[in-house]
Design a protein around this motif. Structure first.
Motif, mmCIF file in Angstrom:
data_model
loop_
_atom_site.group_PDB
_atom_site.id
_atom_site.type_symbol
_atom_site.label_atom_id
_atom_site.label_comp_id
_atom_site.label_asym_id
_atom_site.label_seq_id
_atom_site.Cartn_x
_atom_site.Cartn_y
_atom_site.Cartn_z
ATOM 1 N N TYR A 216 35.132 -85.906 -51.430
ATOM 2 C CA TYR A 216 34.640 -86.134 -52.565
ATOM 3 C C TYR A 216 34.340 -84.671 -53.234
ATOM 4 N N PHE A 217 34.758 -83.745 -52.530
ATOM 5 C CA PHE A 217 34.533 -82.419 -53.013
ATOM 6 C C PHE A 217 35.909 -81.533 -53.150
ATOM 7 N N GLN A 218 36.969 -82.285 -53.393
ATOM 8 C CA GLN A 218 38.353 -81.786 -53.587
ATOM 9 C C GLN A 218 38.485 -81.688 -55.326
ATOM 10 N N PRO A 219 39.398 -80.771 -55.664
ATOM 11 C CA PRO A 219 39.707 -80.343 -57.010
ATOM 12 C C PRO A 219 40.076 -81.957 -57.779
ATOM 13 N N ASP A 220 40.696 -82.635 -57.075
ATOM 14 C CA ASP A 220 41.210 -84.041 -57.713
ATOM 15 C C ASP A 220 40.121 -85.224 -57.467
ATOM 16 N N SER A 221 39.048 -85.121 -57.174
ATOM 17 C CA SER A 221 38.018 -86.031 -56.588
ATOM 18 C C SER A 221 37.424 -86.637 -57.765
ATOM 19 N N VAL A 222 36.769 -87.665 -57.392
ATOM 20 C CA VAL A 222 35.964 -88.456 -58.632
ATOM 21 C C VAL A 222 34.902 -87.756 -59.155
ATOM 22 N N LEU A 223 34.349 -86.902 -58.184
ATOM 23 C CA LEU A 223 33.264 -85.870 -58.920
ATOM 24 C C LEU A 223 33.846 -84.961 -59.759
ATOM 25 N N ALA A 224 34.952 -84.319 -59.452
ATOM 26 C CA ALA A 224 35.693 -83.615 -60.557
ATOM 27 C C ALA A 224 35.896 -84.057 -61.851
ATOM 28 N N ASP A 225 36.077 -85.472 -61.800
ATOM 29 C CA ASP A 225 36.380 -86.271 -63.075
ATOM 30 C C ASP A 225 34.950 -86.356 -63.559
ATOM 31 N N ALA A 226 34.172 -86.925 -63.138
ATOM 32 C CA ALA A 226 32.848 -87.302 -63.485
ATOM 33 C C ALA A 226 31.718 -86.014 -63.959
ATOM 34 N N LEU A 227 31.760 -85.056 -63.295
ATOM 35 C CA LEU A 227 30.757 -83.850 -63.375
ATOM 36 C C LEU A 227 31.632 -82.755 -64.180
ATOM 37 N N PRO A 228 31.340 -82.322 -65.632
ATOM 38 C CA PRO A 228 31.780 -81.206 -66.438
ATOM 39 C C PRO A 228 31.606 -79.970 -65.441
ATOM 40 N N GLY A 229 32.551 -79.299 -65.468
ATOM 41 C CA GLY A 229 32.442 -77.845 -64.863
ATOM 42 C C GLY A 229 32.467 -77.886 -63.254
ATOM 43 N N PHE A 230 32.641 -79.092 -62.530
ATOM 44 C CA PHE A 230 32.877 -79.185 -61.238
ATOM 45 C C PHE A 230 33.790 -78.418 -60.574
ATOM 46 N N SER A 231 33.740 -77.666 -59.654
ATOM 47 C CA SER A 231 34.629 -77.076 -58.687
ATOM 48 C C SER A 231 34.424 -76.713 -57.328
ATOM 49 N N PRO A 232 35.281 -76.988 -56.549
ATOM 50 C CA PRO A 232 34.923 -77.017 -55.010
ATOM 51 C C PRO A 232 34.528 -75.786 -54.384
ATOM 52 N N ARG A 233 33.394 -75.688 -53.524
ATOM 53 C CA ARG A 233 33.066 -74.610 -52.734
ATOM 54 C C ARG A 233 32.938 -74.884 -51.383
ATOM 55 N N PRO A 234 33.711 -74.135 -50.694
ATOM 56 C CA PRO A 234 33.943 -74.504 -49.190
ATOM 57 C C PRO A 234 32.503 -74.803 -48.591
ATOM 58 N N ALA A 235 31.581 -73.692 -48.817
ATOM 59 C CA ALA A 235 30.276 -74.004 -48.272
ATOM 60 C C ALA A 235 29.595 -75.331 -48.510
ATOM 61 N N GLN A 236 29.740 -75.747 -49.764
ATOM 62 C CA GLN A 236 29.204 -76.978 -50.168
ATOM 63 C C GLN A 236 29.908 -78.079 -49.231
ATOM 64 N N THR A 237 31.151 -78.170 -49.064
ATOM 65 C CA THR A 237 31.812 -79.114 -48.419
ATOM 66 C C THR A 237 31.407 -79.120 -46.966
ATOM 67 N N GLU A 238 31.227 -77.736 -46.228
ATOM 68 C CA GLU A 238 30.731 -77.705 -45.011
ATOM 69 C C GLU A 238 29.206 -78.415 -44.907
#
Length: 643
Positions: free
Chosen positions: A7-29
C-alpha cells in the motif's frame, strides 16, 4: 493477498487516492511492524519522528485488520482531524466496508434533561447566560450528534455549557426521562457497533478506571488499541488512577440543589439553605489558601491551623447538605442522584484529609476562585502493565518523542510495558540542510536576574533578522512569558500573540495569517502545534524544561525514587525534560521544505554532562554557539543579506 507494504508503493491505491502521497521507507517499516503486532496480539512502542507519516502508518494496518480497533489521540483537535480528514480518505480508498465512529467525553454532548432544567430556571441566570441558552435551544433542534463543538455561535468556554451538559456526578443514567434520545448514549451505541472508534486519552482512562458509569464495556470490546501522542499517557494515567475533588464540583452541586428547589421541590426551603451554607463554606475554604494561583504540598499545608478550621467548617456544611437531601429521598430522581453524588464527594473528601497514607502524592492547586485537592499514585506501572498483559488485544504506542536517544526504558518502565517490542524511526527530513541549532555564548545562568534582559536582547535581534518569517518564543513559566511580553511590546511593532489573550486555536490562526508574527507561549504550545512554511522560521526556547523543583508531585516522586535506592535526577527529573525539549524543538521543521533556526538560551545544554542527553535527542540540525551565524541564516531565508 496484498501485503501491507504494497500500500505504500509509488503505484499503490494510496498514491492514486491521496494527493501528494510519496513512499517513505520509515513509514513502510512502521506499518509492517504494526501489522505484525496486530496479527500476534503483541505490544509495540514506536518513536516516529516528524515527517515519518505515522498516522497513515497505523491507519492502513488497522483498516486492513480484522476485529474491532480503538485509536486514542492526545487531544480533541487531533481526534477530530483523524476522524474527519485522515480516516475517511483512507477508508474510502482501501476499506469502504469499515464502520468508523467518533466518541468524546460526556461534557462534549448536549444533555436534553439539563437543557430543560436550565430553561425552567432561566431567570436565575445572568443576561449573557440567558442569551446563550437561547442559542443552545435553537441549535438543539437541528443537531444530529449533539456535539457542542458544533455550536459555532458560542465561544469554546461559554458560561452556559456546564448548565446544558452533564457530568458523571449529575447524570441520571437510565432513570433520565430523555435517556432514549440522549446524545451521549447514542454516541456510545454507535461506538460499540463500529469497527473503529476514535477516542482521546482522557476518555480512555476514564473508561479504564471505571469512573464513567455505563461506559466500561467499550475497552474490552477492542481487539487492537493504538495510542497516538503516547508520551502523554503516564501523566494522564496517574490522574485517573488517583482521586481529586475541587471546590468547583461542590459549588456546581450546590447550584444544582438550588435548581431542584426552584423547579421541583419548592416546599424544601431547607435544601436551599443547605446549598447557601455550602457555597459560603467553599468561599471561606478558598480564602484559606494564598491569593495567587499555585500548586503546593497538601500534606504539609493541611497542618496549618487556619486550614484545618476551614476544612472542618466545609466538612460540617457537606454533612448538613447530605442530611437535608436524605430527608427528601424518593421525591425527585434529580435529588436522589444529587444525594448519591454528595455521599461520593464526602467519601473522596475524607480520603483527601487522610494524608499520612504512603504511595501517593497529596497536593493542591488553586485558581483565582477555586481549589482542587489531589491524591496521585506515584506509579501506575503495575496496574496498567497488568491490564495490558491480561487483555487479549494488540497494543501500539507511538509518538515523535518517546525515547531518550534510542532508549525507550523511561516510557516502558512508567507504564509497565515489560514485554513490548520497540522501534525507533528517523525523520526523512534533511535537518542539517534545513535548519540550525544555536546555543548562544556568554549567557547568564537561567535563574540569574541578568537572564531577562539577555533574553529580550536575543529576541529583538532575531526579530530584526527574521523580518518576513514568524517566531515562536517558548517559555517554561508564565512569569517569564509575561515579563518578556511587556518589554517586547515597547521594542517591536511586529504583531505579538500572547498566550492567554485569546483561545489557542484563534491565537494560532491569527499568528499564521500574520506571516511574520511573534507568538509567546508556555507548555501547551510546546507540542501539538503544526505551523509550516515561512509563518514559522525561528523557535526560541528560554531554558531547559525541567519541572519546577517545588512541584509537589515531582517532590513525592523524587522521595519515592530515593527510597527505592535509585538516582532521582536521572530517573525522575531528566527524562521528562529531555522529551519536553524534543517536543518544543519539533515545532520548527514540519515538512521537507521548511527551514529555520532553533535557539536554546540555556548554557547547561553545553556546560553540564547531562546536556549531551538533550543534544542526542534533538534533530540533527547544524550547530553553532555564534548567535550572529543564526541571524545570518535568518537573513538569508528572508532574502536580505544586508545585515
Amino acid at each position: 493477498m496484498t501485503r501491507i507494504a504494497d500500500y505504500f508503493q509509488p503505484d499503490s491505491v494510496l498514491a492514486d487516492a491521496l494527493p501528494g502521497f510519496s513512499p517513505r521507507p520509515a513509514q513502510t517499516e512502521m506499518a509492517t511492524a504494526i501489522a505484525t503486532t496486530l496479527k500476534k496480539k503483541q505490544q509495540l512502542v514506536v518513536e516516529a519522528e516528524t515527517g515519518t507519516g505515522k498516522t497513515y502508518a497505523y491507519l492502513v494496518p488497522i483498516l486492513k485488520g480484522s476485529g474491532h480497533a480503538m485509536i486514542s489521540t492526545g487531544t480533541k483537535a487531533l481526534q477530530e482531524q483523524l476522524f474527519h480528514r485522515d480516516l475517511p480518505a483512507l477508508r474510502d480508498a482501501i476499506a469502504p466496508e469499515k464502520q468508523v465512529s467518533l466518541l468524546k467525553g460526556r461534557s462534549n454532548y448536549l444533555c436534553l434533561h439539563r437543557l430543560a432544567q436550565s430553561q425552567a430556571q432561566a431567570t436565575e441566570f445572568t443576561k449573557l447566560v440567558q442569551k446563550q441558552l437561547v442559542e443552545v435551544k435553537r441549535w438543539s433542534i437541528h443537531t444530529e450528534d449533539g456535539d457542542v463543538g458544533g455550536l459555532s455561535s458560542l465561544p469554546e468556554d461559554a458560561e452556559v455549557l456546564p448548565h446544558v451538559t452533564s457530568t458523571v456526578d449529575n447524570c441520571l443514567g437510565r432513570d433520565c426521562p430523555d435517556y432514549e434520545k440522549c446524545h451521549l448514549v447514542l454516541a456510545r451505541k454507535r461506538a460499540l457497533e463500529a469497527d473503529i472508534v476514535v477516542v482521546n486519552h482522557h476518555l480512555f482512562f476514564a473508561d479504564m478506571a471505571l469512573k464513567d458509569v455505563g461506559f466500561g464495556e467499550l475497552i474490552p470490546h477492542a481487539d487492537a488499541l493504538v495510542f497516538d501522542e503516547a508520551h502523554q499517557l503516564p501523566d494522564i494515567a496517574s490522574q485517573y488512577f488517583g482521586e481529586a475533588l475541587g471546590s468547583r464540583q461542590l459549588t456546581e452541586m450546590a447550584h444544582d440543589a438550588k435548581a431542584i428547589y426552584l423547579t421541583e421541590l419548592k416546599d424544601l426551603r431547607q435544601l436551599d439553605k443547605a446549598a447557601d451554607k455550602l457555597i459560603g463554606s467553599l468561599r471561606d475554604w478558598r480564602l484559606a489558601f494564598p491569593i495567587d494561583p499555585q500548586r503546593g504540598n497538601w500534606r504539609q499545608f493541611a497542618e496549618a491551623e487556619s486550614v484545618q478550621e476551614a476544612a472542618q467548617q466545609l466538612t460540617e456544611s457537606l454533612t448538613f447538605f447530605r442530611d437535608v437531601a436524605k430527608t427528601a429521598l424518593g421525591r425527585s430522581q434529580d435529588l436522589d442522584t444529587l444525594y448519591e453524588r454528595c455521599v461520593q464527594f464526602i467519601h473522596i473528601w475524607n480520603l483527601l484529609q487522610d494524608t499520612q497514607r504512603t504511595g501517593y502524592s497529596f497536593w493542591y492547586e488553586t485558581t483565582p476562585r477555586h481549589v482542587v485537592l489531589h491524591q496521585t499514585p506515584l506509579q501506575v506501572a503495575d496496574k496498567f502493565g497488568r491490564y495490558v498483559r491480561d487483555s487479549d488485544a494488540a497494543w501500539v504506542f507511538t509518538s515523535a518523542t518517546l525515547a531518550i536517544g534510542e532508549d525507550f526504558g523511561h516510557f516502558t518502565r512508567l507504564l509497565g510495558l515489560d514485554d513490548a517490542q520497540t522501534l525507533c524511526l528517523p525523520s526523512p527530513f534533511e535537518f542539517a540542510k534545513q535548519g540550525l541549532l544555536c546555543v548562544p555564548r556568554f549567557l547568564p545562568q537561567p535563574q540569574q536576574r541578568e537572564m531577562l534582559p539577555e533574553l529580550v536582547q536575543i529576541a529583538t535581534k532575531v526579530l530584526d533578522a527574521n523580518r518576513n518569517g514568524g517566531t515562536f518564543l517558548l517559555f517554561t513559566s508564565h512569569r517569564m512569558l509575561q515579563l518578556v511580553a511587556r518589554q517586547l511590546e515597547a521594542l517591536t511593532n511586529r504583531p505579538l500573540f500572547i498566550q492567554g489573550s485569546m483561545n489557542k486555536r484563534e491565537l494560532l490562526r491569527d499568528f499564521i495569517h500574520a506571516g511574520n508574527g511573534v507568538l509567546l507561549g508556555t507548555s501547551s504550545f510546546w507540542e501539538g502545534v503544526d505551523v509550516r512554511g515561512s509563518a514559522l522560521t525561528c523557535v526560541i526556547i528560554d531554558k531547559l524544561p525541567f519541572a519546577a523543583p517545588d512541584d509537589p508531585l515531582l517532590q513525592a516522586r523524587i522521595e519515592d525514587c530515593r527510597m527505592r535506592g535509585a538516582e532521582a535526577f536521572t530517573q525522575v527529573q531528566l527524562p521528562p525534560a529531555v522529551i519536553a525539549l524534543k517536543q518544543g524543538a519539533g515545532r520548527l521543521i514540519r515538512d521537507r521544505h521548511d527551514k529555520g533556526v532553533l535557539i536554546v538560551c540555556d548554557q547547561r545544554l553545553v556546560s553540564k554532562p547531562y546536556g549531551q542527553q538533550f543534544l542526542a535527542s534533538l534533530p540533527p540540525l547544524r550547530r553553532t554557539r555564534d548567535l550572529q551565524q543564526a541571524l545570518d541564516f535568518l537573513n538569508e531565508l528572508t532574502g536580505d543579506t544586508s545585515a
